[in-house]
Write a protein that holds these residues in place. Sequence first.
Motif, PDB file in Angstrom:
ATOM      1  N   ALA A  71       0.619  -0.985  -0.246  1.00 51.70           N
ATOM      2  CA  ALA A  71       0.068   0.159   0.108  1.00 51.70           C
ATOM      3  C   ALA A  71       0.624   1.763   0.049  1.00 51.70           C
ATOM      4  O   ALA A  71       1.753   1.368   0.623  1.00 51.70           O
ATOM      5  CB  ALA A  71      -0.656  -0.219   0.622  1.00 51.70           C
ATOM      6  N   ASP A  97      -3.468  -7.852  -2.997  1.00 50.02           N
ATOM      7  CA  ASP A  97      -3.269  -7.832  -3.838  1.00 50.02           C
ATOM      8  C   ASP A  97      -3.088  -8.607  -4.960  1.00 50.02           C
ATOM      9  O   ASP A  97      -3.543  -8.258  -6.274  1.00 50.02           O
ATOM     10  CB  ASP A  97      -1.851  -6.414  -3.626  1.00 50.02           C
ATOM     11  CG  ASP A  97      -2.468  -5.452  -2.401  1.00 50.02           C
ATOM     12  OD1 ASP A  97      -2.964  -4.782  -3.095  1.00 50.02           O
ATOM     13  OD2 ASP A  97      -1.996  -5.230  -1.274  1.00 50.02           O
ATOM     14  N   HIS A 105      -3.147  -4.367 -11.405  1.00 50.75           N
ATOM     15  CA  HIS A 105      -3.209  -3.732  -9.861  1.00 50.75           C
ATOM     16  C   HIS A 105      -1.972  -3.748  -8.916  1.00 50.75           C
ATOM     17  O   HIS A 105      -1.167  -2.913  -8.505  1.00 50.75           O
ATOM     18  CB  HIS A 105      -4.354  -4.462  -8.954  1.00 50.75           C
ATOM     19  CG  HIS A 105      -4.103  -3.703  -7.819  1.00 50.75           C
ATOM     20  ND1 HIS A 105      -4.969  -3.031  -7.132  1.00 50.75           N
ATOM     21  CD2 HIS A 105      -3.928  -4.630  -6.424  1.00 50.75           C
ATOM     22  CE1 HIS A 105      -5.164  -3.062  -6.117  1.00 50.75           C
ATOM     23  NE2 HIS A 105      -4.014  -3.870  -5.554  1.00 50.75           N
ATOM     24  N   ARG A 113      -0.204   0.069  -7.911  1.00 56.45           N
ATOM     25  CA  ARG A 113      -0.217   0.561  -7.053  1.00 56.45           C
ATOM     26  C   ARG A 113       1.754   0.516  -6.168  1.00 56.45           C
ATOM     27  O   ARG A 113       2.211   1.386  -5.824  1.00 56.45           O
ATOM     28  CB  ARG A 113       0.082  -0.891  -5.476  1.00 56.45           C
ATOM     29  CG  ARG A 113      -1.835  -0.918  -5.352  1.00 56.45           C
ATOM     30  CD  ARG A 113      -2.012  -1.419  -4.356  1.00 56.45           C
ATOM     31  NE  ARG A 113      -2.749  -0.654  -3.129  1.00 56.45           N
ATOM     32  CZ  ARG A 113      -3.333  -0.869  -1.972  1.00 56.45           C
ATOM     33  NH1 ARG A 113      -2.864  -1.752  -1.318  1.00 56.45           N
ATOM     34  NH2 ARG A 113      -3.487   0.195  -1.569  1.00 56.45           N
TER      35      ARG A 113
END
Length: 265
Positions: free
Chosen positions: A76, A103, A110, A114
């Motif tokens: 994150a 994730d 994705h 990130r």
Amino acid sequence: MDIGIGSYALFWEWHEHPQPLPIDAMIDRAAELGCDVFEICDDPRILAYDASALRSLRDRAHDQGVQLQLGTRGIAPDHLARSIVIAQALEARVLRSMVERDDADRGLDHVVGRLRQSTPALAAAGVTLALETYEQIPTTMLVEAVELLDTPQVGICLDPANVVAALELPVDAIAAAARHTVDLHVKDFAFARQQGWVGFTLSGARMGDGLLDLEHELAAVYADGRSPAAIVEHWLPWQGDSETTVGLERDWTDATLAALRASAA
């Protein structure tokens, strides 16, 4: 080859121990063992350190000739931003993390998206993110993510033991990830039959007694001039009491450091 130990080589000295080993004493232990590096990995206590305390750890390591690395979990952007600040305060040039299943299950785009959010902060801090091979993400996806990012700020922390839980072969993980490896976790591992011959347990082993082909791993990782640090870890099961467990943990550390030094000689 820079050789060191990490928090997982001292796991039972700060878990289930009558006098848990503090982080500064872990740095001292690394220095006593003649290590070049100590990796503060998955140790939540570091999050409580203020700027002054982090500087004290940095200075303690510097005075003893020990480089620091930092280890956390997750990708994150806000979490990595906090970890990058800590790494920078420690003058840690490597930040190990991992892509967790939530994730990974959302797909390659994705994961790459990130991670791309964090690359400017990594570059500004002079920190390289080392994403560990784990059962939570296929090694092929991890490698593809690193290749798509195509930046020196993101590479792989290779630990072939972890991928066995996803039914990957360690030799396949080494072959896929070696060229992107910026940090190496070194531990031996083995299968053992459970009682009653019902199933197996995958656990740690004393270096040389398990399934890790250390010479093959080192030859692949250190080819073509690559020079990641080799960090000793263990998967040592609890032995029934702290004294016995810690004694065996220290023996395993000595054995792994000796094997790495013999290979580097």
